[in-house]
Design a protein around this motif. Structure first.
Motif, PDB file in Angstrom:
ATOM      1  N   GLU A  34      24.848 -36.980 -12.821  1.00 28.34           N
ATOM      2  CA  GLU A  34      24.253 -36.936 -11.481  1.00 28.34           C
ATOM      3  C   GLU A  34      23.728 -35.547 -11.139  1.00 28.34           C
ATOM      4  O   GLU A  34      22.662 -35.402 -10.528  1.00 28.34           O
ATOM      5  CB  GLU A  34      25.296 -37.376 -10.450  1.00 28.34           C
ATOM      6  N   ILE A  35      24.459 -34.499 -11.525  1.00 30.82           N
ATOM      7  CA  ILE A  35      24.051 -33.140 -11.155  1.00 30.82           C
ATOM      8  C   ILE A  35      23.314 -32.416 -12.289  1.00 30.82           C
ATOM      9  O   ILE A  35      23.049 -31.220 -12.198  1.00 30.82           O
ATOM     10  CB  ILE A  35      25.261 -32.297 -10.700  1.00 30.82           C
ATOM     11  N   LYS A  36      22.982 -33.170 -13.345  1.00 26.79           N
ATOM     12  CA  LYS A  36      22.185 -32.636 -14.461  1.00 26.79           C
ATOM     13  C   LYS A  36      22.856 -31.428 -15.113  1.00 26.79           C
ATOM     14  O   LYS A  36      22.261 -30.366 -15.299  1.00 26.79           O
ATOM     15  CB  LYS A  36      20.771 -32.252 -13.991  1.00 26.79           C
ATOM     16  N   LEU A  37      24.117 -31.603 -15.464  1.00 26.05           N
ATOM     17  CA  LEU A  37      24.910 -30.537 -16.059  1.00 26.05           C
ATOM     18  C   LEU A  37      25.043 -30.763 -17.562  1.00 26.05           C
ATOM     19  O   LEU A  37      25.218 -31.892 -18.017  1.00 26.05           O
ATOM     20  CB  LEU A  37      26.302 -30.516 -15.414  1.00 26.05           C
ATOM     21  N   SER A  38      24.957 -29.712 -18.321  1.00 27.61           N
ATOM     22  CA  SER A  38      25.169 -29.759 -19.775  1.00 27.61           C
ATOM     23  C   SER A  38      26.523 -29.121 -20.066  1.00 27.61           C
ATOM     24  O   SER A  38      26.881 -28.108 -19.463  1.00 27.61           O
ATOM     25  CB  SER A  38      24.063 -29.004 -20.512  1.00 27.61           C
ATOM     26  N   THR A  39      27.280 -29.703 -21.000  1.00 26.00           N
ATOM     27  CA  THR A  39      28.672 -29.290 -21.179  1.00 26.00           C
ATOM     28  C   THR A  39      29.017 -29.064 -22.643  1.00 26.00           C
ATOM     29  O   THR A  39      28.726 -29.894 -23.499  1.00 26.00           O
ATOM     30  CB  THR A  39      29.636 -30.357 -20.614  1.00 26.00           C
ATOM     31  N   LEU A  40      29.645 -27.925 -22.897  1.00 23.64           N
ATOM     32  CA  LEU A  40      30.277 -27.653 -24.181  1.00 23.64           C
ATOM     33  C   LEU A  40      31.779 -27.713 -23.940  1.00 23.64           C
ATOM     34  O   LEU A  40      32.290 -27.053 -23.026  1.00 23.64           O
ATOM     35  CB  LEU A  40      29.858 -26.282 -24.705  1.00 23.64           C
ATOM     36  N   PHE A  41      32.475 -28.496 -24.754  1.00 20.15           N
ATOM     37  CA  PHE A  41      33.826 -28.951 -24.423  1.00 20.15           C
ATOM     38  C   PHE A  41      34.766 -28.678 -25.590  1.00 20.15           C
ATOM     39  O   PHE A  41      34.538 -29.144 -26.705  1.00 20.15           O
ATOM     40  CB  PHE A  41      33.745 -30.459 -24.148  1.00 20.15           C
ATOM     41  N   ILE A  42      35.839 -27.921 -25.348  1.00 20.08           N
ATOM     42  CA  ILE A  42      36.844 -27.664 -26.376  1.00 20.08           C
ATOM     43  C   ILE A  42      37.930 -28.732 -26.309  1.00 20.08           C
ATOM     44  O   ILE A  42      38.440 -29.053 -25.236  1.00 20.08           O
ATOM     45  CB  ILE A  42      37.489 -26.281 -26.186  1.00 20.08           C
ATOM     46  N   THR A  43      38.295 -29.260 -27.467  1.00 19.35           N
ATOM     47  CA  THR A  43      39.428 -30.177 -27.541  1.00 19.35           C
ATOM     48  C   THR A  43      40.000 -30.147 -28.955  1.00 19.35           C
ATOM     49  O   THR A  43      39.326 -29.763 -29.900  1.00 19.35           O
ATOM     50  CB  THR A  43      39.017 -31.617 -27.165  1.00 19.35           C
ATOM     51  N   HIS A  44      41.276 -30.503 -29.083  1.00 22.30           N
ATOM     52  CA  HIS A  44      41.831 -30.783 -30.405  1.00 22.30           C
ATOM     53  C   HIS A  44      42.293 -32.237 -30.476  1.00 22.30           C
ATOM     54  O   HIS A  44      43.027 -32.621 -31.381  1.00 22.30           O
ATOM     55  CB  HIS A  44      42.982 -29.816 -30.754  1.00 22.30           C
ATOM     56  N   ASP A  45      41.833 -33.037 -29.489  1.00 17.53           N
ATOM     57  CA  ASP A  45      42.178 -34.457 -29.386  1.00 17.53           C
ATOM     58  C   ASP A  45      40.996 -35.281 -29.916  1.00 17.53           C
ATOM     59  O   ASP A  45      39.926 -35.320 -29.293  1.00 17.53           O
ATOM     60  CB  ASP A  45      42.475 -34.789 -27.924  1.00 17.53           C
ATOM     61  N   ILE A  46      41.183 -35.944 -31.046  1.00 19.35           N
ATOM     62  CA  ILE A  46      40.096 -36.713 -31.660  1.00 19.35           C
ATOM     63  C   ILE A  46      39.621 -37.829 -30.746  1.00 19.35           C
ATOM     64  O   ILE A  46      38.413 -38.043 -30.584  1.00 19.35           O
ATOM     65  CB  ILE A  46      40.546 -37.293 -33.022  1.00 19.35           C
ATOM     66  N   ASP A  47      40.551 -38.554 -30.116  1.00 24.66           N
ATOM     67  CA  ASP A  47      40.181 -39.654 -29.231  1.00 24.66           C
ATOM     68  C   ASP A  47      39.298 -39.157 -28.084  1.00 24.66           C
ATOM     69  O   ASP A  47      38.272 -39.770 -27.757  1.00 24.66           O
ATOM     70  CB  ASP A  47      41.427 -40.330 -28.656  1.00 24.66           C
ATOM     71  N   GLU A  48      39.693 -38.039 -27.471  1.00 25.67           N
ATOM     72  CA  GLU A  48      38.931 -37.488 -26.352  1.00 25.67           C
ATOM     73  C   GLU A  48      37.530 -37.090 -26.797  1.00 25.67           C
ATOM     74  O   GLU A  48      36.540 -37.354 -26.095  1.00 25.67           O
ATOM     75  CB  GLU A  48      39.662 -36.281 -25.775  1.00 25.67           C
ATOM     76  N   ALA A  49      37.427 -36.461 -27.956  1.00 27.10           N
ATOM     77  CA  ALA A  49      36.118 -36.043 -28.466  1.00 27.10           C
ATOM     78  C   ALA A  49      35.199 -37.245 -28.653  1.00 27.10           C
ATOM     79  O   ALA A  49      34.017 -37.207 -28.277  1.00 27.10           O
ATOM     80  CB  ALA A  49      36.290 -35.290 -29.781  1.00 27.10           C
ATOM     81  N   ILE A  50      35.716 -38.326 -29.217  1.00 32.15           N
ATOM     82  CA  ILE A  50      34.885 -39.523 -29.448  1.00 32.15           C
ATOM     83  C   ILE A  50      34.492 -40.168 -28.131  1.00 32.15           C
ATOM     84  O   ILE A  50      33.346 -40.596 -27.947  1.00 32.15           O
ATOM     85  CB  ILE A  50      35.626 -40.532 -30.335  1.00 32.15           C
ATOM     86  N   LEU A  51      35.417 -40.253 -27.188  1.00 36.78           N
ATOM     87  CA  LEU A  51      35.142 -40.913 -25.911  1.00 36.78           C
ATOM     88  C   LEU A  51      34.077 -40.183 -25.094  1.00 36.78           C
ATOM     89  O   LEU A  51      33.266 -40.817 -24.422  1.00 36.78           O
ATOM     90  CB  LEU A  51      36.427 -41.021 -25.091  1.00 36.78           C
ATOM     91  N   LEU A  52      34.060 -38.859 -25.155  1.00 33.64           N
ATOM     92  CA  LEU A  52      33.213 -38.085 -24.249  1.00 33.64           C
ATOM     93  C   LEU A  52      31.908 -37.580 -24.854  1.00 33.64           C
ATOM     94  O   LEU A  52      30.940 -37.374 -24.136  1.00 33.64           O
ATOM     95  CB  LEU A  52      33.999 -36.867 -23.732  1.00 33.64           C
ATOM     96  N   SER A  53      31.867 -37.381 -26.158  1.00 36.74           N
ATOM     97  CA  SER A  53      30.823 -36.542 -26.749  1.00 36.74           C
ATOM     98  C   SER A  53      29.558 -37.290 -27.143  1.00 36.74           C
ATOM     99  O   SER A  53      29.598 -38.444 -27.563  1.00 36.74           O
ATOM    100  CB  SER A  53      31.371 -35.846 -28.000  1.00 36.74           C
ATOM    101  N   ASP A  54      28.449 -36.572 -27.041  1.00 37.47           N
ATOM    102  CA  ASP A  54      27.207 -36.988 -27.691  1.00 37.47           C
ATOM    103  C   ASP A  54      27.193 -36.512 -29.142  1.00 37.47           C
ATOM    104  O   ASP A  54      26.713 -37.217 -30.029  1.00 37.47           O
ATOM    105  CB  ASP A  54      25.999 -36.410 -26.946  1.00 37.47           C
ATOM    106  N   ARG A  55      27.741 -35.307 -29.359  1.00 35.30           N
ATOM    107  CA  ARG A  55      27.894 -34.772 -30.705  1.00 35.30           C
ATOM    108  C   ARG A  55      29.220 -34.027 -30.774  1.00 35.30           C
ATOM    109  O   ARG A  55      29.736 -33.557 -29.762  1.00 35.30           O
ATOM    110  CB  ARG A  55      26.756 -33.802 -31.062  1.00 35.30           C
ATOM    111  N   ILE A  56      29.743 -33.917 -31.987  1.00 35.04           N
ATOM    112  CA  ILE A  56      31.003 -33.218 -32.214  1.00 35.04           C
ATOM    113  C   ILE A  56      30.798 -32.196 -33.336  1.00 35.04           C
ATOM    114  O   ILE A  56      30.336 -32.549 -34.423  1.00 35.04           O
ATOM    115  CB  ILE A  56      32.133 -34.184 -32.608  1.00 35.04           C
TER     116      ILE A  56
END
Length: 252
Positions: free
Chosen positions: A178-200
């Motif tokens: 909605e607010i046109k935000l781009s995000t770089l996201f740190i995680t060590h959780d594989i499930d979270e990375a798959i659920l949220l990401s366009d690329r990993i």
């Protein structure tokens, strides 16, 4: 392309932490950095945000060199770090006040976003009066007030319980769009990375390198039932194999 890190390397004394790392973030993307704790993800974020200088390489924001220059990207750490003696509104408005805006104007500008971030009615409350999920929403809004175009999130949902975490993750994706935000996201959780990401991007090694990049080609939002799908299981299998292969090459 909104953010680029090109050939970033960093050492602390004799200890080399990052080795020739390059990552890109397209407008509107959520891209995850996935790797074990201590691999150097936060060091990379500190370089991207301008808090520390790389030994080599550069950081570009919409083709402008911002290497070593802070204040260009929004950056949120694992803990919400809300000030307990300030109201939620004053916590959210704090970046604007620190940038030189008058307190009244900062409050007025920050309050515009309270409804959009699901925080309406919390303006005069204190952090202790909010649930964990609401505290994270307030912290994310404060982070957004720091910059606005690109957010660096360092495991922002790790302290939340499973149900709250899932709800906040889905909420963040909707607000981000909605607010046109781009995000770089740190995680060590594989499930979270798959659920949220366009690329990993997978970070591994010592010193750390980008050992693999994976595109997650599945429609969003990826709700709970997606975790049981063949598509999810296949992505998880591929990532686990990439992580185990890179760990073996690193001698871990």
């Amino acid at each position: 392309m909104i953010l680029q890190a090109e050939h970033i390397s960093k050492a602390y004394g004799e200890k080399k932490v990052l080795q020739d790392i390059s990552v890109v973030l397209e407008k509107g993307e959520l891209v995850s950095l996935l790797g074990v704790s201590g691999v150097g993800k936060t060091t990379l974020f500190n370089i991207l945000s301008g808090l520390i200088m790389p030994d080599s390489g550069q950081v570009l924001l919409e083709n402008e060199d911002i290497t070593g220059k802070s204040g260009n990207l929004s950056y949120m750490l694992q803990k919400d770090l809300l000030l307990p003696h300030k109201t939620v509104l004053d916590n959210v408005a704090l970046p604007l006040i620190l940038s030189g805006m008058k307190k009244g104007d900062a409050r007025e500008k920050a309050e515009i976003y309270f409804s959009q971030f699901g925080l309406e009615g919390t303006q005069k409350k204190y952090p202790v009066q909010l649930s964990g999920g609401m505290r994270q929403r307030a912290a994310l809004l404060r982070t957004y007030m720091c910059g606005g175009r690109v957010a660096l999130l360092d495991e922002p949902f790790s302290a939340l319980d499973t149900l709250t975490r899932a709800a906040v993750q889905e909420w963040y994706l909707s607000v981000m769009e909605e607010i046109k935000l781009s995000t770089l996201f740190i995680t060590h959780d594989i499930d979270e990375a798959i659920l949220l990401s366009d690329r990993i991007y997978i970070m591994s090694g010592n010193p750390a390198e980008i050992s693999a990049e994976l595109v997650v080609d599945a429609p969003k939002p990826r709700r709970g039932e997606f975790l049981l799908s063949d598509t999810f299981i296949e992505y998880k299998r591929r990532i686990r194999k990439l992580l185990s292969d890179t760990a073996a090459l690193s001698g871990i």
